[in-house]
Motif scaffolding. Structure first.
Motif, mmCIF file in Angstrom:
data_model
loop_
_atom_site.group_PDB
_atom_site.id
_atom_site.type_symbol
_atom_site.label_atom_id
_atom_site.label_comp_id
_atom_site.label_asym_id
_atom_site.label_seq_id
_atom_site.Cartn_x
_atom_site.Cartn_y
_atom_site.Cartn_z
ATOM 1 N N UNK A 1 41.044 26.219 125.222
ATOM 2 C CA UNK A 1 41.597 27.045 124.141
ATOM 3 C C UNK A 1 42.709 26.291 123.416
ATOM 4 N N UNK A 2 43.573 25.638 124.168
ATOM 5 C CA UNK A 2 44.661 24.874 123.554
ATOM 6 C C UNK A 2 44.115 23.792 122.615
ATOM 7 N N UNK A 3 43.018 23.163 123.020
ATOM 8 C CA UNK A 3 42.437 22.110 122.196
ATOM 9 C C UNK A 3 41.876 22.682 120.888
ATOM 10 N N UNK A 4 41.177 23.799 120.987
ATOM 11 C CA UNK A 4 40.627 24.436 119.790
ATOM 12 C C UNK A 4 41.757 24.873 118.863
ATOM 13 N N UNK A 5 42.806 25.446 119.425
ATOM 14 C CA UNK A 5 43.958 25.878 118.627
ATOM 15 C C UNK A 5 44.587 24.685 117.928
ATOM 16 N N UNK A 6 44.678 23.553 118.613
ATOM 17 C CA UNK A 6 45.249 22.358 118.000
ATOM 18 C C UNK A 6 44.402 21.885 116.827
ATOM 19 N N UNK A 7 43.073 21.916 116.959
ATOM 20 C CA UNK A 7 42.195 21.482 115.882
ATOM 21 C C UNK A 7 42.373 22.300 114.611
ATOM 22 N N UNK A 8 42.682 23.596 114.771
ATOM 23 C CA UNK A 8 42.839 24.493 113.622
ATOM 24 C C UNK A 8 44.278 24.576 113.126
ATOM 25 N N UNK A 9 45.218 23.928 113.796
ATOM 26 C CA UNK A 9 46.620 23.993 113.398
ATOM 27 C C UNK A 9 46.830 23.372 112.021
ATOM 28 N N UNK A 10 47.722 23.944 111.196
ATOM 29 C CA UNK A 10 47.951 23.421 109.839
ATOM 30 C C UNK A 10 48.297 21.932 109.805
ATOM 31 N N UNK A 11 49.114 21.477 110.752
ATOM 32 C CA UNK A 11 49.493 20.065 110.735
ATOM 33 C C UNK A 11 48.313 19.163 111.083
ATOM 34 N N UNK A 12 47.413 19.637 111.935
ATOM 35 C CA UNK A 12 46.212 18.866 112.258
ATOM 36 C C UNK A 12 45.281 18.808 111.060
ATOM 37 N N UNK A 13 45.128 19.946 110.398
ATOM 38 C CA UNK A 13 44.240 20.041 109.237
ATOM 39 C C UNK A 13 44.726 19.170 108.085
ATOM 40 N N UNK A 14 46.029 19.093 107.885
ATOM 41 C CA UNK A 14 46.573 18.299 106.781
ATOM 42 C C UNK A 14 46.723 16.827 107.132
ATOM 43 N N UNK A 15 46.832 16.530 108.429
ATOM 44 C CA UNK A 15 47.093 15.155 108.838
ATOM 45 C C UNK A 15 45.967 14.521 109.613
ATOM 46 N N UNK A 16 45.808 14.913 110.845
ATOM 47 C CA UNK A 16 44.869 14.247 111.748
ATOM 48 C C UNK A 16 43.431 14.281 111.231
ATOM 49 N N UNK A 17 42.946 15.436 110.760
ATOM 50 C CA UNK A 17 41.548 15.559 110.338
ATOM 51 C C UNK A 17 41.238 14.625 109.159
ATOM 52 N N UNK A 18 41.956 14.697 108.035
ATOM 53 C CA UNK A 18 41.637 13.773 106.935
ATOM 54 C C UNK A 18 41.907 12.306 107.274
ATOM 55 N N UNK A 19 42.831 12.064 108.165
ATOM 56 C CA UNK A 19 43.125 10.686 108.560
ATOM 57 C C UNK A 19 42.005 10.084 109.420
ATOM 58 N N UNK A 20 41.110 10.936 109.923
ATOM 59 C CA UNK A 20 39.998 10.472 110.751
ATOM 60 C C UNK A 20 38.657 10.850 110.116
ATOM 61 N N UNK A 21 38.572 10.707 108.795
ATOM 62 C CA UNK A 21 37.324 10.861 108.032
ATOM 63 C C UNK A 21 36.814 12.291 107.951
#
Length: 376
Positions: free
Chosen positions: A273-293
Motif C-alpha cells: 500500500x505504501x508503494x502504491x501511495x508513493x506512486x500516486x503522490x504529487x511529488x512523484x507524479x511531477x518528478x520521478x514519473x516524468x524523469x523516468x519516461x
C-alpha cells in the motif's frame, strides 16, 4: 520481505518508472520486492485480464477490460486496498476522466498511473498550424501527407472519437442502440476520404510506429488522432489538441492511459500500500514519473510549467483534449466488439466494403456483443 509479480506494457513509458521505483531503497520500497514483466502494446490491448490475474499480483491495464475482469472476479477493489479517503483525494487530483474510467458499480478497480488520450501531432516544418476542425483536416490532406491511426483497435477508436466530435458518442452499452445512422455514415465517409490519401503502409502501423516514422522522416506531416506519447515530443514533432467538428466545439478523443490494478490472488501488505501511495503522490507524479519516461496522471503534473517545458509543450498542447476525452464502454463483451468493429471500419475506410454495408455490420456486431452482466 513481501514479494510481488507485476505485468505492464513494453515501452519506456510503460515500464521504466515502475522498474526504477521498484529498485529504490526509500521507505516505500524497503520491505517490498517487485518483479515487473512487460508484454507488447498489442498484447496489452487485447489479452484477457483474468488470465493475467492468475499469474500476477499487480496488473497495468486499460479501462475497457474491466467488464470481463469484474465478471470473472479477477480484481480487488482499490477502495479496500488503499482506503476510500485516498481514492476520493486521488479522484480530485487526476487529469480528465483518467481516474473515473476505472470506476465501476461504485468501486474503484484501478488507479491511473498514466494518462493518455488521442491527440493530433504534426511536423512544424511541413504544417504551419494544426487544423482545428475535421473539415480543415480533410482540406490539409489534399496538400500534405496526412495519416490515420488504423492498426489494431485504433481504427474503431478513431471512428468513435470523430463521432464524439460530431456530437453522437458510441453508447455505453448495446441496449442503448448505436450511433445515429446519419452521424455514423458521415464519419465513415470522412474516414474513407482521408484513407484514400494516407501514406503507404501507415494503415498497418500502431501509434508507436507512426510516431517513430514521423520522427525519422517527412513522409507523414500530420496525424489528427493518435495516442499521445510524451517520449516523442520535440520542437520537430509537436502534439496539439485533436480536431472538433466545428471551431470551438467539443474535441473528439478517446481516453486511454493505464491503471494499476491488484489481482484477486494478491495478498496485500502495508508495504505494498505504501508503494502504491508513493506512486500516486504529487511529488512523484511531477518528478520521478516524468524523469523516468512516464506520462503522469496528475493534473498538477500536466499543468506544471517545468514538466511541460521539459516535454516540449506536450502537456499544455493537449490538456484541453484529455479534459474533454470520452470513456469507452466497459461491459463484458466490449473488447471482442472493439476488435471486430476495427476490422469492419478499416475495410470501409480502405474502400474494400461499401459504407452503408459496413455500417450495417457495425450495428449488428454492437448489438450481438451484449452479454449477460450489468450495464456500467
Amino acid at each position: 520481505m513481501s514479494s510481488y509479480r507485476g505485468i505492464t506494457w513494453d515501452h519506456p513509458r510503460g515500464k521504466h518508472a515502475l522498474i526504477a521505483a521498484s529498485s529504490r531503497t526509500g521507505s516505500h520500497t524497503a520491505s517490498v520486492e517487485l518483479d515487473w514483466s512487460a508484454h507488447s502494446l498489442e498484447h496489452f490491448e487485447s489479452h484477457p485480464i483474468d488470465e493475467l490475474a492468475r499469474d500476477y499480483d499487480l496488473i497495468v491495464l486499460d479501462h475497457p477490460h474491466l467488464g470481463e475482469a469484474l465478471e470473472l472476479h479477477s480484481l480487488q477493489p482499490m477502495d479496500a486496498v488503499v482506503g476510500a479517503e485516498r481514492i476520493e483525494r486521488w479522484s480530485r487530483q487526476a487529469v480528465g476522466p483518467s481516474f473515473d474510467s476505472y470506476s465501476v458499480d461504485g468501486y474503484q478497480w484501478a488507479v491511473p498511473l498514466d494518462a493518455a488520450t488521442q491527440v493530433a501531432v504534426h511536423k512544424p516544418a511541413l504544417v504551419g498550424s494544426a487544423p482545428e476542425t475535421w473539415a480543415e483536416v480533410e482540406e490539409l490532406s489534399r496538400s500534405v501527407p496526412v495519416a490515420l491511426s488504423l492498426a489494431g483497435p485504433h481504427t474503431f477508436l478513431s471512428f468513435a472519437s470523430i463521432c464524439v466530435a460530431f456530437g453522437d458518442p458510441v453508447p455505453a452499452h448495446p441496449s442503448a442502440g448505436f450511433v445515429a445512422r446519419g452521424t455514423a455514415l458521415a464519419v465513415l465517409e470522412l474516414m474513407r476520404s482521408l484513407a484514400s490519401r494516407i501514406p503507404p503502409g501507415s494503415e498497418t502501423q500502431n501509434p508507436i510506429a507512426l510516431l517513430q516514422r514521423m520522427t525519422d522522416g517527412d513522409d507523414i506531416a500530420y496525424c489528427p488522432l493518435v495516442y499521445g506519447y510524451v517520449n516523442y515530443s520535440s520542437p520537430q514533432l509537436r502534439f496539439t489538441d485533436a480536431p472538433a467538428a466545428r471551431a470551438g466545439g467539443r474535441i473528439g478523443s478517446t481516453i486511454g492511459g493505464t491503471g494499476l490494478a491488484v489481482s484477486a490472488r494478491c495478498e496485500v501488505t502495508p508495504e505494498l500500500v505504501d508503494h502504491i501511495v508513493w506512486l500516486l503522490a504529487p511529488e512523484t507524479q511531477r518528478g520521478f514519473i516524468p524523469q523516468h519516461d512516464g506520462q503522469p496522471s496528475s493534473r498538477a503534473a500536466w499543468t506544471d510549467r517545468a514538466v511541460d517545458a521539459a516535454a516540449a509543450g506536450f502537456y499544455s498542447g493537449t490538456l484541453r483534449t484529455i479534459e474533454q476525452s470520452w470513456v469507452r464502454p466497459r461491459y463484458a463483451g466490449y473488447i471482442a466488439f472493439q476488435s471486430e468493429a476495427s476490422a469492419i471500419v478499416r475495410s470501409v475506410a480502405l474502400g474494400e466494403v461499401a459504407v452503408e454495408a459496413g455500417l450495417d455490420r457495425l450495428e449488428e456486431a454492437f448489438a450481438a456483443s451484449a452479454l449477460a452482466g450489468k450495464v456500467v
